[in-house]
Design a protein around this motif. Structure first.
Motif, short mmCIF file in Angstrom:
data_model
loop_
_atom_site.label_atom_id
_atom_site.label_comp_id
_atom_site.label_asym_id
_atom_site.label_seq_id
_atom_site.Cartn_x
_atom_site.Cartn_y
_atom_site.Cartn_z
N TRP A 70 0.84 -1.19 0.00
CA TRP A 70 0.00 0.00 0.00
C TRP A 70 0.88 1.25 0.00
CZ3 TRP A 70 -4.29 -0.88 4.23
CH2 TRP A 70 -5.11 -1.92 3.82
N ASP A 71 0.48 2.23 -0.80
CA ASP A 71 1.19 3.50 -0.74
C ASP A 71 0.67 4.30 0.46
OD1 ASP A 71 -1.23 4.77 -1.49
OD2 ASP A 71 -0.69 4.70 -3.62
N THR A 72 1.26 5.45 0.71
CA THR A 72 0.92 6.26 1.89
C THR A 72 -0.56 6.64 1.89
OG1 THR A 72 3.16 7.12 1.88
CG2 THR A 72 1.56 8.31 3.20
N LYS A 73 -1.11 6.99 0.74
CA LYS A 73 -2.52 7.38 0.65
C LYS A 73 -3.44 6.22 1.04
CE LYS A 73 -5.81 9.54 -2.50
NZ LYS A 73 -6.03 10.07 -3.85
N GLN A 74 -3.15 5.03 0.53
CA GLN A 74 -3.96 3.86 0.88
C GLN A 74 -3.85 3.54 2.38
OE1 GLN A 74 -2.02 1.33 -2.03
NE2 GLN A 74 -3.96 1.03 -3.12
N GLN A 75 -2.65 3.66 2.92
CA GLN A 75 -2.44 3.39 4.33
C GLN A 75 -3.25 4.36 5.18
OE1 GLN A 75 1.71 3.06 5.50
NE2 GLN A 75 2.22 2.26 3.46
N SER A 76 -3.25 5.63 4.80
CA SER A 76 -3.97 6.62 5.60
C SER A 76 -5.46 6.42 5.53
CB SER A 76 -3.61 8.05 5.15
OG SER A 76 -4.12 8.29 3.85
#
Length: 78
Positions: A70-76
């Motif tokens: 997951w990229d940072t956006k998906q993680q958030s």
């Protein structure tokens, strides 16, 4: 190995070979005892937040586990 070669190889394995292999497996097997712990997300988040001040909030991913995908956006969003 092509399937026909595998079938030919399996056809040559005798019952005695199978018995010897089964005996070796039984002799060499090891009993592994382990515990599984499940924590609510709140506990994990609290441990992470608590460690921010002294930089002990590292997330450890064991080598047997897949890498982060997951990229940072998906993680958030999670």
């Amino acid at each position: 190995m092509p399937i026909s070669n595998q079938q030919e190889l399996f056809a040559r394995i005798t019952e005695e070979d199978q018995d010897l292999a089964e005996e070796q497996i039984t002799k060499e097997q090891k009993i592994i005892d382990y515990d599984v712990h499940e924590y609510p997300v709140e506990v994990i988040v609290q441990k992470y937040i608590t460690g921010i001040g002294d930089d002990t909030n590292e997330i450890f991913v064991p080598s047997y586990q897949r890498k982060f995908v997951w990229d940072t956006k998906q993680q958030s969003k999670f």
